[in-house]
Design a protein around this motif. Structure first.
Motif: not given
Length: 281
Positions: A161-179
């Motif tokens: 509900s939080v950790g996994l989708p948050l990590a995935l959103m941070l990895l997305s091309r719009s965010r481009n973080a290294t997670v």
């Protein structure tokens, strides 16, 4: 810097109210709760109050803990036929046996983003209903002009509900973080969290992250909401030792007054999106 969310709260509320009024949107949210949980009741009250202030209908269905999966599924299937019901949420915690009912919700009705359909869409890079808590955490960074692109982000917490989708959103091309994703059972957790330029904490454990676990100048986003007894009072605290970490972090979200404050608003934004999808169908 304290990443207080009250200003953002007022802005989002004004935007939501205006959009609902302009579209004369007739929207209702159905909340399903199993059993009688005091913390759950507090969250329900908060959501119903915000819904009422926006002119959104709020219907609560309370089931006894002994309810069967088939009974809940039958109720949900009937409610899906009602045009005024634009979104359905299952209040947490709910019995593990009901996870499949949540997973069977159409993605556009799962406004909590709790089901496997919406998680799968995030994985595919085509998010629809992103969990409101995740949206809230990321919006606060945007509100204060804190960039995630190219940053080393650590997410403490691996829930669906939080950790996994948050990590995935941070990895997305719009965010481009290294997670990096870790959790309460991660060995040498502090060594990993010290490597974060932006640290997100959603482990559900009060005071888990202490001063020595955070690097100088890091941005800390505390997503935890925990009820604890303090000086004979029931208070809300986060997963971060705020008093210890605030002097070391360059920016930190407070609890309360941070991520949790905006979360119900993003649920309503998802609900408005669900109404729009239904209107165009």
């Amino acid at each position: 810097m304290i990443l207080d969310a009250h200003e953002a709260y007022e802005q989002i509320m004004e935007s939501l109210a205006g959009e609902i009024k302009r579209n004369d949107a007739q929207i209702s949210l159905l909340a399903v709760a199993i059993g009688n949980n005091p913390a759950q009741a507090s969250y329900i009250k908060s959501k119903s109050k915000i819904a009422a202030s926006l002119g959104i209908g709020f219907e609560l269905k309370q089931f006894d803990e002994s309810v069967s999966r088939d009974e809940v599924k039958g109720f949900i299937l009937e409610k899906q036929k009602e045009s005024r019901i634009c979104g359905i949420i299952f209040e947490k915690p709910y019995p593990e046996g009901l996870s499949s009912v949540v997973d069977e919700l159409p993605a556009e009705l799962d406004v909590d983003g709790a089901g496997s359909k919406n998680l799968g869409l995030i994985v595919k890079g085509r998010p629809l209903m992103v969990p409101a808590t995740v949206q809230s955490a990321l919006y606060i960074l945007d509100h204060y002009g804190i960039e995630t692109r190219g940053k080393k982000a650590v997410v403490v917490g691996r829930s669906e509900s939080v950790g996994l989708p948050l990590a995935l959103m941070l990895l997305s091309r719009s965010r481009n973080a290294t997670v990096t994703v870790c959790h309460t059972a991660t060995p040498e957790l502090g060594e990993i969290t010290k490597g974060a330029e932006i640290l997100f904490v959603a482990a559900g454990k009060p005071g888990l992250i202490r001063e020595e676990m955070v690097s100088e100048g890091a941005v800390v986003v505390d997503i935890g909401i925990n009820f604890v007894e303090k000086e004979n009072k029931r208070v809300i605290v986060g997963d971060v030792d705020f008093e210890g970490v605030v002097t070391k972090a360059s920016a930190i979200t407070p609890v309360p007054g941070g991520v949790g404050l905006l979360t119900p608003l993003f649920l309503m934004k998802n609900l408005l999106m669900a109404w729009e999808i239904r209107r165009q169908a």
